[in-house]
Design a protein around this motif. Structure first.
Motif, PDB file in Angstrom:
ATOM      1  N   SER A   1      46.624   1.093   9.361  1.00 14.31           N
ATOM      2  CA  SER A   1      46.369   1.987  10.492  1.00 14.31           C
ATOM      3  C   SER A   1      45.364   1.332  11.435  1.00 14.31           C
ATOM      4  CB  SER A   1      45.802   3.322   9.993  1.00 14.31           C
ATOM      5  OG  SER A   1      45.187   4.039  11.047  1.00 14.31           O
ATOM      6  N   ARG A   2      45.765   1.127  12.692  1.00  8.06           N
ATOM      7  CA  ARG A   2      44.839   0.510  13.637  1.00  8.06           C
ATOM      8  C   ARG A   2      43.605   1.382  13.840  1.00  8.06           C
ATOM      9  NH1 ARG A   2      44.555  -3.600  16.938  1.00  8.06           N
ATOM     10  NH2 ARG A   2      46.680  -4.240  16.405  1.00  8.06           N
ATOM     11  N   GLU A   3      43.783   2.673  13.873  1.00  2.38           N
ATOM     12  CA  GLU A   3      42.639   3.560  14.087  1.00  2.38           C
ATOM     13  C   GLU A   3      41.633   3.427  12.942  1.00  2.38           C
ATOM     14  OE1 GLU A   3      41.659   8.336  14.758  1.00  2.38           O
ATOM     15  OE2 GLU A   3      43.715   7.657  14.377  1.00  2.38           O
ATOM     16  N   ARG A   4      42.108   3.491  11.696  1.00  2.00           N
ATOM     17  CA  ARG A   4      41.195   3.405  10.550  1.00  2.00           C
ATOM     18  C   ARG A   4      40.614   1.994  10.421  1.00  2.00           C
ATOM     19  NH1 ARG A   4      45.275   6.514   7.992  1.00  2.00           N
ATOM     20  NH2 ARG A   4      45.983   4.688   6.820  1.00  2.00           N
ATOM     21  N   ALA A   5      41.439   0.996  10.654  1.00  2.00           N
ATOM     22  CA  ALA A   5      40.955  -0.376  10.537  1.00  2.00           C
ATOM     23  C   ALA A   5      39.913  -0.683  11.613  1.00  2.00           C
ATOM     24  CB  ALA A   5      42.116  -1.354  10.627  1.00  2.00           C
ATOM     25  N   SER A   6      40.124  -0.198  12.825  1.00  2.00           N
ATOM     26  CA  SER A   6      39.166  -0.429  13.908  1.00  2.00           C
ATOM     27  C   SER A   6      37.837   0.244  13.605  1.00  2.00           C
ATOM     28  CB  SER A   6      39.729   0.079  15.240  1.00  2.00           C
ATOM     29  OG  SER A   6      40.888  -0.647  15.607  1.00  2.00           O
ATOM     30  N   ALA A   7      37.898   1.457  13.058  1.00  2.72           N
ATOM     31  CA  ALA A   7      36.661   2.151  12.695  1.00  2.72           C
ATOM     32  C   ALA A   7      35.932   1.399  11.582  1.00  2.72           C
ATOM     33  CB  ALA A   7      36.978   3.579  12.261  1.00  2.72           C
ATOM     34  N   ALA A   8      36.696   0.922  10.604  1.00  5.38           N
ATOM     35  CA  ALA A   8      36.082   0.165   9.513  1.00  5.38           C
ATOM     36  C   ALA A   8      35.489  -1.141  10.014  1.00  5.38           C
ATOM     37  CB  ALA A   8      37.123  -0.107   8.425  1.00  5.38           C
ATOM     38  N   ALA A   9      36.208  -1.837  10.903  1.00  2.00           N
ATOM     39  CA  ALA A   9      35.709  -3.103  11.437  1.00  2.00           C
ATOM     40  C   ALA A   9      34.399  -2.914  12.187  1.00  2.00           C
ATOM     41  CB  ALA A   9      36.759  -3.737  12.345  1.00  2.00           C
ATOM     42  N   ALA A  10      34.322  -1.867  12.981  1.00  2.00           N
ATOM     43  CA  ALA A  10      33.096  -1.589  13.731  1.00  2.00           C
ATOM     44  C   ALA A  10      31.943  -1.268  12.788  1.00  2.00           C
ATOM     45  CB  ALA A  10      33.338  -0.439  14.703  1.00  2.00           C
ATOM     46  N   ARG A  11      32.240  -0.527  11.736  1.00  2.00           N
ATOM     47  CA  ARG A  11      31.204  -0.119  10.781  1.00  2.00           C
ATOM     48  C   ARG A  11      30.750  -1.279   9.895  1.00  2.00           C
ATOM     49  NH1 ARG A  11      34.000   3.472   8.748  1.00  2.00           N
ATOM     50  NH2 ARG A  11      34.653   2.491   6.794  1.00  2.00           N
ATOM     51  N   LEU A  12      31.698  -2.142   9.510  1.00  2.00           N
ATOM     52  CA  LEU A  12      31.413  -3.174   8.520  1.00  2.00           C
ATOM     53  C   LEU A  12      31.090  -4.538   9.109  1.00  2.00           C
ATOM     54  CD1 LEU A  12      34.253  -2.251   5.986  1.00  2.00           C
ATOM     55  CD2 LEU A  12      31.833  -1.624   5.867  1.00  2.00           C
TER      56      LEU A  12
ATOM     57  N   TRP B   1      33.259  -6.573  11.375  1.00  2.00           N
ATOM     58  CA  TRP B   1      34.352  -7.501  11.650  1.00  2.00           C
ATOM     59  C   TRP B   1      34.637  -7.535  13.145  1.00  2.00           C
ATOM     60  CZ3 TRP B   1      36.044 -10.583   7.795  1.00  2.00           C
ATOM     61  CH2 TRP B   1      35.666 -10.213   6.494  1.00  2.00           C
ATOM     62  N   ALA B   2      34.957  -8.739  13.648  1.00  2.00           N
ATOM     63  CA  ALA B   2      35.091  -8.926  15.099  1.00  2.00           C
ATOM     64  C   ALA B   2      36.401  -8.409  15.657  1.00  2.00           C
ATOM     65  CB  ALA B   2      34.939 -10.405  15.441  1.00  2.00           C
ATOM     66  N   ASP B   3      37.475  -8.423  14.858  1.00  2.00           N
ATOM     67  CA  ASP B   3      38.786  -8.069  15.380  1.00  2.00           C
ATOM     68  C   ASP B   3      39.592  -7.386  14.287  1.00  2.00           C
ATOM     69  OD1 ASP B   3      40.837  -7.848  17.199  1.00  2.00           O
ATOM     70  OD2 ASP B   3      41.368  -9.978  17.204  1.00  2.00           O
ATOM     71  N   VAL B   4      40.765  -6.868  14.668  1.00  2.00           N
ATOM     72  CA  VAL B   4      41.608  -6.086  13.758  1.00  2.00           C
ATOM     73  C   VAL B   4      43.059  -6.516  13.897  1.00  2.00           C
ATOM     74  CG1 VAL B   4      42.558  -3.764  13.359  1.00  2.00           C
ATOM     75  CG2 VAL B   4      40.108  -4.064  13.641  1.00  2.00           C
ATOM     76  N   GLU B   5      43.758  -6.561  12.773  1.00  2.00           N
ATOM     77  CA  GLU B   5      45.208  -6.713  12.742  1.00  2.00           C
ATOM     78  C   GLU B   5      45.788  -5.590  11.885  1.00  2.00           C
ATOM     79  OE1 GLU B   5      46.978  -8.729  14.413  1.00  2.00           O
ATOM     80  OE2 GLU B   5      45.831 -10.562  14.815  1.00  2.00           O
ATOM     81  N   THR B   6      47.006  -5.167  12.219  1.00  2.00           N
ATOM     82  CA  THR B   6      47.677  -4.159  11.404  1.00  2.00           C
ATOM     83  C   THR B   6      48.764  -4.762  10.517  1.00  2.00           C
ATOM     84  OG1 THR B   6      49.172  -3.653  13.237  1.00  2.00           O
ATOM     85  CG2 THR B   6      47.198  -2.277  12.995  1.00  2.00           C
ATOM     86  N   ASP B   7      48.940  -6.071  10.614  1.00  2.00           N
ATOM     87  CA  ASP B   7      49.900  -6.795   9.783  1.00  2.00           C
ATOM     88  C   ASP B   7      49.162  -7.975   9.161  1.00  2.00           C
ATOM     89  OD1 ASP B   7      51.911  -8.363   8.670  1.00  2.00           O
ATOM     90  OD2 ASP B   7      53.291  -8.109  10.350  1.00  2.00           O
ATOM     91  N   TRP B   8      49.060  -8.009   7.833  1.00  2.00           N
ATOM     92  CA  TRP B   8      48.306  -9.085   7.183  1.00  2.00           C
ATOM     93  C   TRP B   8      48.916 -10.455   7.473  1.00  2.00           C
ATOM     94  CZ3 TRP B   8      50.966 -12.200   3.902  1.00  2.00           C
ATOM     95  CH2 TRP B   8      52.083 -11.690   3.229  1.00  2.00           C
ATOM     96  N   ARG B   9      50.216 -10.492   7.755  1.00  2.00           N
ATOM     97  CA  ARG B   9      50.861 -11.774   8.050  1.00  2.00           C
ATOM     98  C   ARG B   9      50.290 -12.392   9.331  1.00  2.00           C
ATOM     99  NH1 ARG B   9      54.147  -8.051   6.157  1.00  2.00           N
ATOM    100  NH2 ARG B   9      55.428  -8.495   4.317  1.00  2.00           N
TER     101      ARG B   9
END
Length: 390
Positions: A47-58, A60-68
């Motif tokens: 989920s881009r929304e959850r991953a973006s929130a986690a990245a900001a909190r933890l 991380w500089a950027d987010v992807e929604t596909d591990w590939r």
């Protein structure tokens, strides 16, 4: 002073393990003088929304929604896998084939075949790989290994290892992914039993070569987790079947002749995170309990046990942190893990525990499951070479 070489990190998954791994990546350079400077480049989540929130909190500089896509990125040289076990093999093999270094949460995979595929990929890849058995990095556990290596306990005769938790005692606790075989591979056995197998082998320097086992699922139906909740035909809350063990109990023989007992359960009411190990040797004994993680109890000769507070500068890892007597916590074990991994990469050597070490633990888990299914007969741990049936 020369500038340290930067190395980009991409992490897949951002739940419990993702949080502690993020803490390690953030803090490792502040406490250890490392040859490499990790950059927390990108976090992957569905989920881009959850991953973006986690990245900001933890951090991380950027987010992807596909591990590939994370694996393909030029700014990622290390892939950190913090997902459920059913995806470990696919992500790790792809990352290794892409030339990345890989650190993967434990257990290494859900099956021996998956773990073997990961070992094959690691053997032919230019990148380094490590399985994340963090309890090896508890200063007291590392000190216990030193005692054994120095011969201070003599011939090891007995090993007792337990991992006791109680977080699913309530039958109304939902059917989360850790209680589903398709996601987790096994229950308490793989989740926490893998830790005590690795800890026993690490401290003693011996391998588990045979087991006789029992497993049990005490609560066989649970309410569905929120993400899959619904209503049953009768209108009540929907439930699902628990498809993993709640507890595993097995005895074993080690390669050096020691007799061992192992217990892994998430039904030990009142025990929160009690990873315990005791060794009895011909010259002495030692004992450890993670719920008092800064202490190692040692008996040498015919004396009783003496408490060692493992916070002195000469103790493993401890000197990088606080003054003597100022204890460390759970999160520090992951920082030590990342420190060792980065040093191995910089020195162009294989880190430990390797994927091959993770495969060995996987084979013990498989032997335990076979033994329990066959009414607890003694089961030899497979030593099949890669490519053979295991």
């Amino acid at each position: 002073m020369s500038e340290k070489i930067g190395i980009g990190v991409g992490m897949v998954g951002h739940a419990f393990m993702g949080r502690v791994h993020s803490q390690a990546w953030r803090s490792v350079g502040a406490f250890f003088d490392l040859p490499l400077a990790p950059r927390m480049a990108v976090l992957a989540g569905r989920s881009r929304e959850r991953a973006s929130a986690a990245a900001a909190r933890l951090g991380w500089a950027d987010v992807e929604t596909d591990w590939r896509k994370l694996v393909e990125r030029d700014d990622v040289q290390i892939v950190d896998i913090c997902t459920p076990g059913d995806s470990h093999a696919e992500i790790a093999v792809a990352a290794l084939e892409a030339g990345k270094h890989v650190i993967c949460e434990k257990p290494l995979a859900n099956t021996v075949a998956e773990a073997e595929a990961m070992v094959r990929a690691a053997a032919s890849a230019p990148g380094r790989s490590m399985v994340a058995f963090n309890y090896r990095r508890v200063p007291a556990i590392a000190l216990a290994r030193r005692y054994v290596e120095e011969g201070r306990l003599g011939e090891i005769r007995h090993v007792r290892a337990q991992y006791l938790q109680d977080w699913i005692v309530d039958p109304e606790f939902p059917l989360v992914w850790r209680l589903r075989k398709d996601k987790a591979g096994s229950g308490a056995l793989g989740d926490i039993g893998a830790h005590i197998i690795d800890t026993a082998e690490y401290v003693t320097g011996q391998r588990v070569v045979g087991v006789s086992a029992l497993t049990e699922t005490f609560v066989k139906e649970r309410p569905l987790a929120e993400e899959s909740a619904g209503l049953s035909a009768t209108g009540g809350a929907a439930t699902g079947t628990v498809t993993v063990d709640d507890a595993a109990l097995f005895i074993g023989r080690l390669s050096g002749g020691a007799l061992a007992s192992f217990e892994a359960t998430r039904f030990a009411t009142g025990r929160k995170n009690a990873l315990r190990i005791e060794l009895n040797g011909s010259l002495g004994s030692l004992a450890f309990d993670f719920e008092a993680m800064n202490e190692l109890w040692v008996s040498e000769g015919d004396s009783g046990f003496t408490r060692i507070l493992v916070t002195e500068p000469g103790h493993p890892y401890a000197g990088a942190w606080w003054p003597p007597g100022h204890g460390l916590g759970y999160e520090h074990t992951f920082t030590h893990e990342i420190k060792d991994f980065l040093e191995a990469i910089a020195e162009e050597r294989d880190p430990a525990p390797s994927f091959a070490d993770g495969l060995r633990v996987q084979r013990v888990l498989a032997a335990v499951e076979r033994s329990a299914a066959d009414a607890s007969r003694y089961t030899v741990v497979s030593e099949a070479s890669l490519g053979e049936d295991a």
